[in-house]
Design a protein around this motif. Structure first.
Motif, PDB file in Angstrom:
ATOM      1  N   THR A  23       0.763  -1.193  -0.054  1.00  0.00           N
ATOM      2  CA  THR A  23      -0.067   0.125   0.108  1.00  0.00           C
ATOM      3  C   THR A  23       0.864   1.241  -0.116  1.00  0.00           C
ATOM      4  O   THR A  23       1.640   1.372   0.725  1.00  0.00           O
ATOM      5  N   THR A  25       0.840   5.279  -0.048  1.00  0.00           N
ATOM      6  CA  THR A  25      -0.323   6.266   0.238  1.00  0.00           C
ATOM      7  C   THR A  25       0.427   7.642   0.044  1.00  0.00           C
ATOM      8  O   THR A  25       1.529   8.131   0.595  1.00  0.00           O
ATOM      9  N   ARG A  61      -3.112   4.773  -2.699  1.00  0.00           N
ATOM     10  CA  ARG A  61      -4.314   5.506  -2.174  1.00  0.00           C
ATOM     11  C   ARG A  61      -3.711   6.951  -1.496  1.00  0.00           C
ATOM     12  O   ARG A  61      -2.634   7.219  -1.695  1.00  0.00           O
ATOM     13  N   PHE A  67      -7.633  12.504  -3.775  1.00  0.00           N
ATOM     14  CA  PHE A  67      -6.470  11.689  -4.137  1.00  0.00           C
ATOM     15  C   PHE A  67      -5.451  12.655  -4.443  1.00  0.00           C
ATOM     16  O   PHE A  67      -4.308  12.324  -3.848  1.00  0.00           O
ATOM     17  N   ALA A 110      -6.912   3.891  -5.778  1.00  0.00           N
ATOM     18  CA  ALA A 110      -8.165   4.061  -5.002  1.00  0.00           C
ATOM     19  C   ALA A 110      -8.369   5.548  -4.927  1.00  0.00           C
ATOM     20  O   ALA A 110      -7.616   6.450  -4.547  1.00  0.00           O
ATOM     21  N   LYS A 112     -10.724   9.315  -4.750  1.00  0.00           N
ATOM     22  CA  LYS A 112     -11.609   9.941  -3.935  1.00  0.00           C
ATOM     23  C   LYS A 112     -11.400  11.377  -4.164  1.00  0.00           C
ATOM     24  O   LYS A 112     -10.330  11.736  -4.558  1.00  0.00           O
ATOM     25  N   SER A 193     -13.754   2.934  -2.221  1.00  0.00           N
ATOM     26  CA  SER A 193     -12.814   2.650  -3.441  1.00  0.00           C
ATOM     27  C   SER A 193     -11.646   2.101  -2.763  1.00  0.00           C
ATOM     28  O   SER A 193     -10.841   1.280  -3.518  1.00  0.00           O
ATOM     29  N   GLU A 194     -11.281   2.305  -1.603  1.00  0.00           N
ATOM     30  CA  GLU A 194     -10.046   1.617  -1.086  1.00  0.00           C
ATOM     31  C   GLU A 194     -10.289   0.240  -0.627  1.00  0.00           C
ATOM     32  O   GLU A 194      -9.337  -0.673  -0.968  1.00  0.00           O
TER      33      GLU A 194
END
Length: 265
Positions: A23, A25, A61, A67, A110, A112, A193-194
């Motif tokens: 992941t 970020t 993400r 985002f 993901a 947003k 979405s995540e």
């Protein structure tokens, strides 16, 4: 090349779970995760290290409600770069996003909130894009006296066509909701979405690494070739992937009738 344990990250967070799902970020929520030069260098470092780290798939993400709002305009305005300096910065953006698209690991974004400007360039370098109900896409460079420099002219028309991209840049048109999926900016629209991106990453990670490498690297390369060259390259990749030892058990299961059936749920 630094390993993932050696990376020193300020604007990104990186975690890899026991299943090999990484992941990544974006961690500048106060700036709507705008991309400054330091963040671009961190993206290059992370996506250079991940393919040899044992990771099987990546979720990209962001912290906060957005985002990515694209180029850090405050940094850009204060830097007073020369044309040559900004061109070199753009090439670093290309390096970062090419690492994502061509390195051979499935990358699921993901999305947003704002996915605009350079944020859309970043998202378009991922292999799968999952949006939630808050997501909107834009290319506002035209209204700000700017032009895209991180690959939008390459990747965004491949998703939505040249005419739609030109419209977005000339008029500031935004896409959201079902329309964004319909034109190709995202493949999925969901509440979370995540969670969906993580589920897709786990599905992708169950494939053999060599198959994923081909899907997440060779297809993009073939789009850059002539038809004849692409046909030859496809045959070569298929010759390597379709005879891999790692697929023998799966082929045996198909022959025995015990393999997972390909059918609608």
């Amino acid at each position: 090349m630094l390993g993932i344990s050696e990376l020193r990250l300020t604007n990104l967070l990186l975690a890899v779970d026991d299943d090999g799902i990484a992941t990544v970020t974006l961690n500048r929520a106060a700036k709507r995760n705008a991309l400054d030069a330091e963040t671009i260098e961190e993206l290059i470092g992370v996506f250079t290290a991940l393919p040899s780290s044992g990771a099987r798939a990546v979720v990209l993400r962001a912290e906060g409600p957005h985002f990515c709002a694209g180029l850090d305009l405050v940094e850009h305005g204060r830097a007073e770069r020369t044309p040559a300096e900004f061109m070199r910065l753009c090439l670093r953006w290309h390096e970062a996003f090419n690492k994502i698209e061509y390195a051979g690991l499935p990358v699921i974004a993901a999305l947003k909130g704002a996915v605009v400007g350079g944020g859309l360039e970043l998202a378009s370098s991922a292999h799968i894009r999952v949006m939630d109900e808050t997501t909107y896409f834009g290319l506002p460079e035209g209204q700000r006296g700017l032009f895209t420099g991180g690959g939008a002219t390459i990747r965004v028309p491949a998703l939505i066509g040249k005419a739609r991209m030109v419209d977005m840049m000339l008029t500031g048109r935004l896409y959201s909701g079902d329309e964004a999926v319909a034109v190709g900016l995202a493949q999925y629209r969901v509440r979370d979405s995540e969670a969906k991106a993580l589920d897709l990453a786990r599905q992708s990670a169950r494939n053999t690494p060599l198959s994923n490498f081909a899907v997440c690297s060779a297809i993009s390369h073939m789009q850059n070739m002539s038809g004849l060259d692409a046909a030859y390259a496809e045959a070569m990749v298929a010759g390597i992937v379709n005879t891999q030892d790692a697929a023998k058990d799966r082929l045996d299961a198909f022959a025995r009738g015990t393999a997972h059936k390909i059918a609608p749920d």
